[in-house]
Write a protein that holds these residues in place. Structure first.
Motif, PDB file in Angstrom:
ATOM      1  N   CYS A 125       0.787  -0.951   0.262  1.00 50.26           N
ATOM      2  CA  CYS A 125       0.236   0.144   0.145  1.00 50.26           C
ATOM      3  C   CYS A 125       0.958   1.337   0.356  1.00 50.26           C
ATOM      4  N   VAL A 126       2.124   1.076   1.119  1.00 51.23           N
ATOM      5  CA  VAL A 126       2.808   2.621   0.649  1.00 51.23           C
ATOM      6  C   VAL A 126       3.719   3.031  -0.318  1.00 51.23           C
ATOM      7  N   TYR A 127       3.744   1.249  -1.114  1.00 46.21           N
ATOM      8  CA  TYR A 127       4.831   1.387  -2.279  1.00 46.21           C
ATOM      9  C   TYR A 127       3.191   1.955  -3.694  1.00 46.21           C
ATOM     10  N   LEU A 128       2.809   1.329  -3.715  1.00 42.58           N
ATOM     11  CA  LEU A 128       1.367   1.634  -4.697  1.00 42.58           C
ATOM     12  C   LEU A 128       1.687   3.199  -4.708  1.00 42.58           C
ATOM     13  N   SER A 129       1.766   3.795  -3.002  1.00 42.03           N
ATOM     14  CA  SER A 129       0.287   4.986  -2.631  1.00 42.03           C
ATOM     15  C   SER A 129       1.468   5.758  -3.438  1.00 42.03           C
ATOM     16  N   CYS A 130       2.477   6.077  -2.720  1.00 43.04           N
ATOM     17  CA  CYS A 130       3.807   7.230  -3.369  1.00 43.04           C
ATOM     18  C   CYS A 130       3.909   6.444  -4.961  1.00 43.04           C
ATOM     19  N   LEU A 131       3.792   5.852  -5.103  1.00 46.86           N
ATOM     20  CA  LEU A 131       3.951   6.026  -7.072  1.00 46.86           C
ATOM     21  C   LEU A 131       2.660   6.847  -7.464  1.00 46.86           C
ATOM     22  N   ALA A 132       1.529   6.055  -7.183  1.00 50.35           N
ATOM     23  CA  ALA A 132       0.172   6.999  -7.692  1.00 50.35           C
ATOM     24  C   ALA A 132       0.518   9.097  -7.368  1.00 50.35           C
ATOM     25  N   PHE A 133       0.446   8.840  -5.809  1.00 49.74           N
ATOM     26  CA  PHE A 133       1.343   9.917  -5.776  1.00 49.74           C
ATOM     27  C   PHE A 133       2.566  10.714  -6.994  1.00 49.74           C
ATOM     28  N   VAL A 134       3.619   9.954  -7.496  1.00 45.89           N
ATOM     29  CA  VAL A 134       4.204  10.611  -7.947  1.00 45.89           C
ATOM     30  C   VAL A 134       3.868  11.063  -9.413  1.00 45.89           C
ATOM     31  N   PHE A 135       3.546   9.866 -10.388  1.00 46.02           N
ATOM     32  CA  PHE A 135       2.684  10.034 -10.980  1.00 46.02           C
ATOM     33  C   PHE A 135       1.662  10.209 -11.988  1.00 46.02           C
ATOM     34  N   GLY A 136       0.569  10.674 -10.690  1.00 46.93           N
ATOM     35  CA  GLY A 136      -0.266  10.827 -10.676  1.00 46.93           C
ATOM     36  C   GLY A 136      -0.090  12.649 -10.014  1.00 46.93           C
ATOM     37  N   VAL A 137      -0.080  12.905  -9.120  1.00 43.36           N
ATOM     38  CA  VAL A 137      -0.725  13.925  -8.271  1.00 43.36           C
ATOM     39  C   VAL A 137       0.785  14.714  -8.672  1.00 43.36           C
ATOM     40  N   LEU A 138       1.555  14.767  -9.110  1.00 38.61           N
ATOM     41  CA  LEU A 138       3.367  15.035  -9.106  1.00 38.61           C
ATOM     42  C   LEU A 138       3.070  15.303 -10.355  1.00 38.61           C
ATOM     43  N   GLY A 139       3.019  14.284 -11.242  1.00 42.85           N
ATOM     44  CA  GLY A 139       2.743  14.406 -13.123  1.00 42.85           C
ATOM     45  C   GLY A 139       1.808  15.727 -13.539  1.00 42.85           C
ATOM     46  N   ALA A 140       0.756  15.523 -12.695  1.00 40.41           N
ATOM     47  CA  ALA A 140       0.282  16.462 -13.311  1.00 40.41           C
ATOM     48  C   ALA A 140       0.347  18.071 -12.951  1.00 40.41           C
ATOM     49  N   ILE A 141       1.234  18.188 -11.803  1.00 44.24           N
ATOM     50  CA  ILE A 141       1.455  19.448 -11.607  1.00 44.24           C
ATOM     51  C   ILE A 141       2.453  20.170 -12.572  1.00 44.24           C
ATOM     52  N   ALA A 142       3.492  18.916 -12.380  1.00 41.43           N
ATOM     53  CA  ALA A 142       4.917  19.385 -13.670  1.00 41.43           C
ATOM     54  C   ALA A 142       3.850  19.149 -15.163  1.00 41.43           C
ATOM     55  N   TRP A 143       2.967  18.807 -15.536  1.00 41.47           N
ATOM     56  CA  TRP A 143       2.405  19.038 -16.377  1.00 41.47           C
ATOM     57  C   TRP A 143       2.151  20.484 -16.763  1.00 41.47           C
TER      58      TRP A 143
END
Length: 434
Positions: free
Chosen positions: A242-260
């Protein structure tokens, strides 16, 4: 002078350039060291545990330079700013960004914890837990609430700030000195020049120490597998997943959207920071790459004053990976101990975590200390529940540290762009080069 303030000392200038022999590239060396250390710790646990000093020594060498580097970089960067009001503006924008993104991280951890329920079905009796291993962390839990936390940001003396190595204390002193140098103008030119030369020297030492990164990563990873063993990975595998998948989702989801949104390719940014990511993976410490990360972000096109102010502050106030972990770990303990939290208690925990997560990097064993402080606000959850995490906490530190590092790197870019002090053309060139 101002033009020079926007460029970083090239801490990466001693690295092999593209086309050099593959084994001389730092990220390849660190990757091989991580794999080799994990293999040794798994096959020869005693040897792995004995290699712990290698990882500890590397991290201590880096931490030795964090305080002078933050002090020199921030003070000289602010001294070169023509408008001191810009310092306060940058700081305010950074804090607003930190609070918004950290809240999203907490919310993601809460949602995953409620939906996945990593602790459901364990049915552990709190009375049977061995709390001896968590007394050290519980004893370090801060008291006094928000007021005490804010007062702790101010050092008792100039010497204490440097001796204790508190980044926020040093940052405050650097802000004061840099503002004074800017106000004095030409009268302080000699002192400003001396500090700038000191910055160059410290970055040069960083380049030397980073050559030891593979050795440090090898020792740290060998110790982790040797000390806790692969069996610990399976015992609480659902929480770790759960921790690893949540961190991956946050990086590529939330941070990815912010970067875009800010017209930056997250993938290319990760490739550009590959050496730092691998060092963090091996050492489980985002602090181990702070000096080098500052230099790379300046080279990317972020102005030095913005980097010097936002990045060190983010290491205490923008801990996205830690926020995800804290929420998941709290819900995991409640589910494993069969404690049915009311919505009022969950809301209280969430509100407290919004404050306590900001100081998680400021103390030794920060994650456990912060959890102990948070659990104290809800008596229904015993602090002894931390014993459930002792065996696997170390294996989740990589996910926290990697997410924290990426989050702070992107935060610096966002604030620099927001402030109009980001060279987008320079960033595009550097990211395309990889």
């Amino acid at each position: 002078m101002l033009a020079d303030q926007g460029r970083a000392p090239d801490a990466t200038r001693d690295e092999p350039r593209t086309g050099s022999r593959w084994y001389r590239q730092l990220y390849i060396q660190v990757l091989l060291a991580v794999v080799g250390g994990a293999t040794l710790g798994w096959l020869q646990p005693e040897w792995g545990v004995a290699l712990k000093p290698l990882g500890d020594a590397f991290i201590k060498l880096i931490k030795l330079l964090v305080v002078p580097l933050v002090f020199l970089t921030v003070s000289t960067g602010i001294a070169g700013m023509a408008d001191l009001r810009g310092v306060g503006r940058v700081g305010l924008k950074a804090l607003i960004y930190f609070e918004l993104v950290t809240t999203l991280a907490l919310g993601l951890g809460y949602a995953v914890g409620k939906l996945a329920g990593p602790g459901r079905g364990m049915a552990i009796d709190p009375a049977g837990l061995d709390a001896a291993g968590v007394t050290t962390y519980a004893g370090q839990a801060p008291s006094g609430g928000v007021a005490a936390f804010l007062l702790n940001l101010i050092p008792s003396s100039v010497g204490e700030a440097f001796v204790r190595g508190e980044v926020l204390h040093v940052l405050l002193l650097a802000l004061l000195l840099g503002s004074a140098l800017a106000a004095l103008g030409p009268r302080a030119a000699s002192l400003r020049q001396m500090l700038e030369e000191g910055t160059q020297a410290v970055f040069h030492v960083v380049g030397w120490i980073m050559k030891l990164a593979p050795l440090g990563a090898f020792g740290a990873m060998a110790f982790t597998l040797g000390k806790f063993g692969p069996a610990a990975l399976w015992s609480l595998g659902k929480l770790m997943a759960c921790v690893y998948l949540s961190c991956l989702a946050f990086v590529f989801g939330v941070l990815g959207a912010i970067a875009w949104w800010n017209r930056v390719s997250l993938w290319r940014l990760l490739v550009y920071l590959r050496e730092e990511l691998l060092v963090v993976l091996g050492t489980s410490s985002s602090e181990s790459v702070l000096p080098r990360l500052m230099a790379k972000l300046e080279r990317l096109g972020c102005a030095r004053p913005v980097v010097g102010l936002v990045l060190p502050t983010g290491y205490s106030f923008n801990l996205d990976g830690t926020a995800i972990y804290l929420t998941l770990a709290t819900l995991f303990m409640a589910q494993a101990l069969q404690v049915d939290l009311s919505w009022q208690q969950e809301l209280t925990l969430f509100a407290v975590l919004m404050v306590t997560s900001k100081g998680a990097a400021a103390v030794s064993g920060g994650g456990f200390v912060t959890l102990a402080a948070t659990l104290a606000t809800v008596p229904a959850l015993p602090v002894a529940g931390l014993a459930l995490l002792l065996g696997v906490d170390r294996f989740m530190s990589e996910a926290r540290a990697l997410t924290n590092m990426v989050g702070n790197a992107l935060a610096t870019i966002v604030v620099a762009r927001w402030e109009g002090r980001f060279d987008a053309a320079q960033a595009q060139r550097v990211l395309e080069e990889g």
